[in-house]
Design a protein around this motif. Structure first.
Motif, PDB file in Angstrom:
ATOM      1  N   PHE A  49       0.842  -1.197   0.000  1.00  0.00           N
ATOM      2  CA  PHE A  49       0.000   0.000   0.000  1.00  0.00           C
ATOM      3  C   PHE A  49       0.873   1.241   0.000  1.00  0.00           C
ATOM      4  O   PHE A  49       1.986   1.247   0.521  1.00  0.00           O
ATOM      5  N   THR A  50       0.347   2.288  -0.611  1.00  0.00           N
ATOM      6  CA  THR A  50       1.076   3.547  -0.686  1.00  0.00           C
ATOM      7  C   THR A  50       0.106   4.716  -0.815  1.00  0.00           C
ATOM      8  O   THR A  50      -1.003   4.552  -1.332  1.00  0.00           O
ATOM      9  N   ARG A  51       0.532   5.829  -0.309  1.00  0.00           N
ATOM     10  CA  ARG A  51      -0.154   7.108  -0.468  1.00  0.00           C
ATOM     11  C   ARG A  51       0.863   8.179  -0.135  1.00  0.00           C
ATOM     12  O   ARG A  51       1.950   7.875   0.356  1.00  0.00           O
ATOM     13  N   SER A  52       0.526   9.399  -0.351  1.00  0.00           N
ATOM     14  CA  SER A  52       1.448  10.476  -0.041  1.00  0.00           C
ATOM     15  C   SER A  52       1.796  10.438   1.447  1.00  0.00           C
ATOM     16  O   SER A  52       0.919  10.475   2.293  1.00  0.00           O
ATOM     17  N   GLY A  53       3.063  10.278   1.760  1.00  0.00           N
ATOM     18  CA  GLY A  53       3.519  10.294   3.136  1.00  0.00           C
ATOM     19  C   GLY A  53       3.538   8.957   3.852  1.00  0.00           C
ATOM     20  O   GLY A  53       3.902   8.886   5.016  1.00  0.00           O
ATOM     21  N   ALA A  54       3.143   7.886   3.164  1.00  0.00           N
ATOM     22  CA  ALA A  54       3.141   6.571   3.826  1.00  0.00           C
ATOM     23  C   ALA A  54       3.185   5.459   2.785  1.00  0.00           C
ATOM     24  O   ALA A  54       2.654   5.599   1.690  1.00  0.00           O
ATOM     25  N   ASN A  55       3.833   4.349   3.161  1.00  0.00           N
ATOM     26  CA  ASN A  55       3.798   3.156   2.331  1.00  0.00           C
ATOM     27  C   ASN A  55       4.134   1.966   3.211  1.00  0.00           C
ATOM     28  O   ASN A  55       4.638   2.117   4.322  1.00  0.00           O
ATOM     29  N   GLY A  56       3.810   0.785   2.717  1.00  0.00           N
ATOM     30  CA  GLY A  56       4.104  -0.397   3.506  1.00  0.00           C
ATOM     31  C   GLY A  56       3.548  -1.662   2.901  1.00  0.00           C
ATOM     32  O   GLY A  56       3.112  -1.679   1.744  1.00  0.00           O
ATOM     33  N   GLU A  57       3.590  -2.720   3.706  1.00  0.00           N
ATOM     34  CA  GLU A  57       3.130  -4.035   3.257  1.00  0.00           C
ATOM     35  C   GLU A  57       2.383  -4.728   4.391  1.00  0.00           C
ATOM     36  O   GLU A  57       2.715  -4.558   5.555  1.00  0.00           O
ATOM     37  N   ARG A  64      -0.912 -15.808  10.514  1.00  0.00           N
ATOM     38  CA  ARG A  64      -0.377 -14.522  10.970  1.00  0.00           C
ATOM     39  C   ARG A  64      -0.649 -13.410   9.952  1.00  0.00           C
ATOM     40  O   ARG A  64      -0.603 -13.616   8.754  1.00  0.00           O
ATOM     41  N   PHE A  65      -0.917 -12.206  10.514  1.00  0.00           N
ATOM     42  CA  PHE A  65      -0.907 -10.966   9.742  1.00  0.00           C
ATOM     43  C   PHE A  65       0.295 -10.182  10.246  1.00  0.00           C
ATOM     44  O   PHE A  65       0.490 -10.041  11.454  1.00  0.00           O
ATOM     45  N   GLU A  66       1.093  -9.665   9.330  1.00  0.00           N
ATOM     46  CA  GLU A  66       2.257  -8.868   9.723  1.00  0.00           C
ATOM     47  C   GLU A  66       2.288  -7.609   8.869  1.00  0.00           C
ATOM     48  O   GLU A  66       2.421  -7.671   7.648  1.00  0.00           O
ATOM     49  N   LEU A  67       2.140  -6.464   9.523  1.00  0.00           N
ATOM     50  CA  LEU A  67       2.078  -5.188   8.826  1.00  0.00           C
ATOM     51  C   LEU A  67       3.317  -4.365   9.143  1.00  0.00           C
ATOM     52  O   LEU A  67       3.697  -4.232  10.304  1.00  0.00           O
ATOM     53  N   HIS A  68       3.942  -3.846   8.105  1.00  0.00           N
ATOM     54  CA  HIS A  68       5.053  -2.902   8.216  1.00  0.00           C
ATOM     55  C   HIS A  68       4.647  -1.656   7.441  1.00  0.00           C
ATOM     56  O   HIS A  68       4.252  -1.753   6.281  1.00  0.00           O
ATOM     57  N   ALA A  69       4.737  -0.506   8.081  1.00  0.00           N
ATOM     58  CA  ALA A  69       4.435   0.752   7.411  1.00  0.00           C
ATOM     59  C   ALA A  69       5.546   1.752   7.697  1.00  0.00           C
ATOM     60  O   ALA A  69       6.108   1.756   8.787  1.00  0.00           O
ATOM     61  N   ARG A  81      -0.853   7.651  17.063  1.00  0.00           N
ATOM     62  CA  ARG A  81      -2.295   7.697  16.748  1.00  0.00           C
ATOM     63  C   ARG A  81      -2.612   6.797  15.555  1.00  0.00           C
ATOM     64  O   ARG A  81      -3.597   6.063  15.561  1.00  0.00           O
ATOM     65  N   ILE A  82      -1.783   6.851  14.523  1.00  0.00           N
ATOM     66  CA  ILE A  82      -1.980   6.019  13.334  1.00  0.00           C
ATOM     67  C   ILE A  82      -1.830   4.549  13.692  1.00  0.00           C
ATOM     68  O   ILE A  82      -2.646   3.713  13.285  1.00  0.00           O
ATOM     69  N   ILE A  86      -4.703   1.650  13.245  1.00  0.00           N
ATOM     70  CA  ILE A  86      -4.474   0.445  12.434  1.00  0.00           C
ATOM     71  C   ILE A  86      -4.674  -0.802  13.290  1.00  0.00           C
ATOM     72  O   ILE A  86      -5.330  -1.759  12.867  1.00  0.00           O
ATOM     73  N   THR A  87      -4.135  -0.787  14.498  1.00  0.00           N
ATOM     74  CA  THR A  87      -4.280  -1.922  15.405  1.00  0.00           C
ATOM     75  C   THR A  87      -5.748  -2.172  15.719  1.00  0.00           C
ATOM     76  O   THR A  87      -6.225  -3.310  15.672  1.00  0.00           O
ATOM     77  N   ARG A  88      -6.480  -1.106  16.025  1.00  0.00           N
ATOM     78  CA  ARG A  88      -7.900  -1.241  16.343  1.00  0.00           C
ATOM     79  C   ARG A  88      -8.671  -1.825  15.161  1.00  0.00           C
ATOM     80  O   ARG A  88      -9.483  -2.737  15.323  1.00  0.00           O
ATOM     81  N   ASN A  89      -8.396  -1.320  13.966  1.00  0.00           N
ATOM     82  CA  ASN A  89      -9.096  -1.813  12.780  1.00  0.00           C
ATOM     83  C   ASN A  89      -8.772  -3.276  12.494  1.00  0.00           C
ATOM     84  O   ASN A  89      -9.668  -4.063  12.163  1.00  0.00           O
ATOM     85  N   LEU A  90      -7.511  -3.648  12.608  1.00  0.00           N
ATOM     86  CA  LEU A  90      -7.122  -5.038  12.350  1.00  0.00           C
ATOM     87  C   LEU A  90      -7.727  -5.971  13.405  1.00  0.00           C
ATOM     88  O   LEU A  90      -8.264  -7.028  13.069  1.00  0.00           O
ATOM     89  N   ASP A  91      -7.683  -5.551  14.671  1.00  0.00           N
ATOM     90  CA  ASP A  91      -8.273  -6.370  15.731  1.00  0.00           C
ATOM     91  C   ASP A  91      -9.778  -6.513  15.547  1.00  0.00           C
ATOM     92  O   ASP A  91     -10.341  -7.586  15.758  1.00  0.00           O
ATOM     93  N   GLU A  92     -10.430  -5.440  15.136  1.00  0.00           N
ATOM     94  CA  GLU A  92     -11.879  -5.491  14.904  1.00  0.00           C
ATOM     95  C   GLU A  92     -12.206  -6.444  13.755  1.00  0.00           C
ATOM     96  O   GLU A  92     -13.146  -7.230  13.837  1.00  0.00           O
ATOM     97  N   LEU A  93     -11.430  -6.402  12.720  1.00  0.00           N
ATOM     98  CA  LEU A  93     -11.631  -7.297  11.587  1.00  0.00           C
ATOM     99  C   LEU A  93     -11.475  -8.750  12.018  1.00  0.00           C
ATOM    100  O   LEU A  93     -12.294  -9.602  11.669  1.00  0.00           O
ATOM    101  N   LEU A  94     -10.470  -9.046  12.805  1.00  0.00           N
ATOM    102  CA  LEU A  94     -10.259 -10.410  13.301  1.00  0.00           C
ATOM    103  C   LEU A  94     -11.347 -10.824  14.290  1.00  0.00           C
ATOM    104  O   LEU A  94     -11.797 -11.959  14.286  1.00  0.00           O
TER     105      LEU A  94
END
Length: 124
Positions: A49-57, A64-69, A81-82, A86-94
């Motif tokens: 994923f990418t956008r102005s000011g951030a990118n990652g995988e 396992r889910f492993e996120l690097h940004a 805050r970000i 992200i943690t809240r959204n991923l936990d909610e999805l799981l």
């Protein structure tokens, strides 16, 4: 450049984890103006994923889910805050995919409310 690293273990298997990761990528594109690419692999998938000011995988495996940004200078000021969001959204999805966990968390909330003393009311 500030980095975010989040890992979550699960017992969904690759097929179901793949569905959730695809859902996550769609939400990131819609709500965060991210551009996502999804690469399916034999034993793991990769959402870039990418956008102005951030990118990652987001790497997705059967357990396992492993996120690097990586955040740019301006977004780096909001790293905590970000990361929390992200943690809240991923936990909610799981959690939505695990009815037992959702039930246990519901019970914990009820128990916490019962443990608090009721506020005293004044009689007129």
């Amino acid at each position: 450049m500030p980095d975010i690293h989040i890992e979550r273990e699960h017992s969904l298997g690759l097929a179901r984890a793949r569905e959730l990761a695809f859902k996550w990528a769609e939400a990131a594109e819609g709500r965060l103006d991210m551009q996502c690419t999804y690469e399916e692999g034999k034993s793991s998938d990769l959402v870039s994923f990418t956008r102005s000011g951030a990118n990652g995988e987001l790497r997705v495996t059967k357990d396992r889910f492993e996120l690097h940004a990586r955040l740019g200078f301006l977004l780096g000021a909001f790293r905590h805050r970000i990361e929390t969001e992200i943690t809240r959204n991923l936990d909610e999805l799981l959690r939505q995919d695990d009815p037992v966990r959702a039930f246990e968390e519901g019970l914990a909330k009820v128990a916490a409310k019962k443990a608090k003393p009721a506020p005293k009311t004044r009689k007129a």
